[in-house]
Design a protein around this motif. Structure first.
Motif, short mmCIF file in Angstrom:
data_model
loop_
_atom_site.label_atom_id
_atom_site.label_comp_id
_atom_site.label_asym_id
_atom_site.label_seq_id
_atom_site.Cartn_x
_atom_site.Cartn_y
_atom_site.Cartn_z
N ARG A 257 0.83 -1.21 0.00
CA ARG A 257 0.00 0.00 0.00
C ARG A 257 0.86 1.26 0.00
NH1 ARG A 257 -4.57 1.70 4.56
NH2 ARG A 257 -4.76 3.89 3.91
N GLU A 261 0.77 3.98 -2.99
CA GLU A 261 0.30 5.32 -2.67
C GLU A 261 1.36 6.38 -2.97
OE1 GLU A 261 -2.60 6.53 -1.64
OE2 GLU A 261 -3.68 4.64 -1.49
N LYS A 264 1.04 7.22 -6.78
CA LYS A 264 -0.31 7.15 -7.35
C LYS A 264 -0.53 8.22 -8.42
CE LYS A 264 -2.45 9.73 -3.53
NZ LYS A 264 -3.48 9.62 -2.46
N ARG A 267 -1.09 6.72 -11.85
CA ARG A 267 -2.30 5.95 -12.18
C ARG A 267 -2.95 6.48 -13.45
NH1 ARG A 267 -5.60 6.66 -6.65
NH2 ARG A 267 -5.24 8.81 -7.34
N SER A 283 -11.49 1.73 -14.00
CA SER A 283 -10.75 1.80 -12.76
C SER A 283 -9.46 2.57 -13.01
CB SER A 283 -10.40 0.39 -12.25
OG SER A 283 -11.55 -0.35 -11.93
N TRP A 316 -7.65 0.96 -8.25
CA TRP A 316 -8.46 1.85 -7.43
C TRP A 316 -9.84 2.01 -8.05
CZ3 TRP A 316 -3.31 2.30 -8.04
CH2 TRP A 316 -2.52 2.63 -6.93
N PRO A 323 -5.87 1.45 -2.46
CA PRO A 323 -6.15 0.51 -3.56
C PRO A 323 -7.22 -0.51 -3.18
CG PRO A 323 -3.79 0.79 -3.26
CD PRO A 323 -4.44 1.47 -2.11
N THR A 324 -8.11 -0.77 -4.11
CA THR A 324 -9.17 -1.75 -3.87
C THR A 324 -8.62 -3.17 -3.90
OG1 THR A 324 -10.67 -0.25 -5.03
CG2 THR A 324 -11.45 -2.50 -4.63
#
Length: 450
Positions: A257, A261, A264, A267, A283, A316, A323-324
């Motif tokens: 994580r 992060e 990110k 992304r 996503s 995500w 994050p999912t």
């Protein structure tokens, strides 16, 4: 040769569906059922799983075939017979390889709610996940998964020490002497490794979606047979950043994580298609090269030690939240959209369990024996394949598989290994080049670690 029940079940379908059901059962079942009477009962049982209303109990299946005497005969055929279920599973996997070639093999847990003292494998669970029953049979399934359909082809029932260490329980459940106690992780891994080693299946990636699995340990076997792996991991999994240009490089072990992060800003939106509904979703996703921390001094070298590079993949659904889902993979030259598509096959199999599987009895075995459980699950898998192939729409399958960032993502041809990172100093025929666009894959940092 089709049973009356199977014929009755498929009368309302199109001719293609009837032909598919007939060809599948006629091809798969004779590999395990060598006698004519066994083959007839196998076809009747598959037909009953497809046609019986409600729970797929022996009584409900037998009601289609004549009642009491049929129930006793069918119970003996499933629970007390000696026919080997494994050849039928292998034949089913090869049939699907030709009719609906898999994009990946998916390993997922399968929980069957059940109570009682003597049904094989039933245990109270203190480590159960939210929403799972507190008592039941805990198994793992290997699924042949493509954009068109997903079908289970192998099963392994987890047996705790309560079952493998108790001779009375072993004897009453008919657990073979060669079945020994394993950890849940070893059981899950063996569900895929055994058929991939011995069935000559195509080398597709294995999507391993098993909560709590130690990715370092499970990868040992997959590395040995040169099968790519993409495994779901927890957000607290320790990794080391492997790209000098990335934040955290040289900082030692960090949580997945924290690593995701910290970058990110890389992304990008990735469009994917929900296999169950056919709807498109978006996503945020990204991947960053990482390595697993070296074992502590004196510890044995484990599975992923020595792999040159891995990708940590984050997805995500809400950009403001953590994050999912987080995955680790050795498919380091595969574009992020394709990696995300592969992970979605796990959800496709879950949908298959809850819909097709629930209708054909994947959670309905009522017997107590080890062999009976495996024979029922094998024939339920055949029924699942019949139902899934009958329902599959080629047009809908093309829609599911088509646009991922505006292009179709195709599976590797049969017999060719999917793209992998070569060992140091070796080439990799057929490997994909990393995409130039950093929005889709961290190509620049790939170059930094070469």
């Amino acid at each position: 040769m089709a049973s009356t029940a199977l014929t009755r079940q498929t009368e309302g379908h199109e001719g293609r569906a009837r032909t598919s059901a007939s060809r599948l059962t006629e091809y798969v079942l004779p590999h395990s059922l060598h006698r004519r009477d066994q083959l007839s009962k196998g076809e009747q049982y598959v037909g009953g799983l497809l046609a019986a209303q409600g729970r797929k109990s022996m009584r409900n299946i037998a009601a289609l075939l004549g009642g009491g005497a049929a129930e006793q005969s069918m119970h003996h055929f499933i629970s007390a017979s000696t026919w080997d279920w494994r050849p039928a599973r292998e034949a089913l996997a090869h049939y699907l390889q030709r009719s609906a070639p898999p994009s990946a093999w998916v390993v997922r847990p399968h929980v069957i709610p059940k109570v009682g003292e003597w049904s094989v494998g039933v245990d109270p669970r203190s480590d159960r996940q939210a929403g799972e029953p507190s008592s039941g049979q805990y198994a793992y399934g290997l699924w042949s998964a493509s954009d068109e359909l997903s079908v289970p082809v192998n099963w392994r029932l987890f047996l705790s020490d309560r079952w493998t260490g108790d001779q009375t329980r072993r004897r009453r459940a008919g657990i073979p002497t060669e079945v020994i106690g394993t950890t849940p992780e070893e059981c899950a891994t063996a569900t895929a490794l055994e058929p991939l080693r011995s069935w000559r299946l195509p080398a597709r990636p294995v999507v391993f979606d098993v909560p709590g699995a130690d990715v370092r340990r499970l990868a040992t076997g997959f590395d040995a047979i040169s099968v790519p792996l993409i495994a779901r991991v927890g957000s607290l999994t320790a990794c080391e950043v492997a790209a000098p240009a990335m934040p955290g490089f040289g900082s030692g072990p960090l949580t997945a994580r924290h690593i995701l992060e910290s970058v990110k800003g890389l992304r990008r939106a990735v469009e994917w298609v929900d296999h169950a509904s056919g709807r498109r979703h978006t996503s945020l996703a990204m991947a960053i090269p990482v390595a697993l921390p070296r074992p502590v001094r004196g510890a044995a070298r484990a599975g992923l030690e020595g792999r040159r590079s891995l990708l940590l993949v984050g997805e995500w659904e809400d950009p403001l939240l953590p994050p999912t889902r987080v995955w680790l993979t050795d498919l380091t030259r595969t574009p992020v959209p394709e990696l995300l598509r592969l992970t979605k096959l796990s959800g496709w199999t879950a949908h298959g369990v809850d819909n097709v599987g629930a209708r054909v009895g994947l959670r309905d075995f009522e017997g107590r024996s080890f062999g009976g459980w495996h024979r029922h699950m094998t024939l339920a898998s055949v029924a699942h394949a019949v139902a899934a192939l009958s329902q599959a729409s080629p047009a809908r399958a093309r829609t599911r598989a088509s646009v991922v960032l505006g292009r179709r993502v195709s599976a590797a041809p049969s017999g060719r290994r999917p793209a992998r990172v070569p060992c140091a100093g070796s080439g990799s025929a057929g490997a994909r080049s990393a995409p130039r666009d950093a929005a889709s894959s961290p190509a620049s940092v790939h170059r930094a670690v070469r």
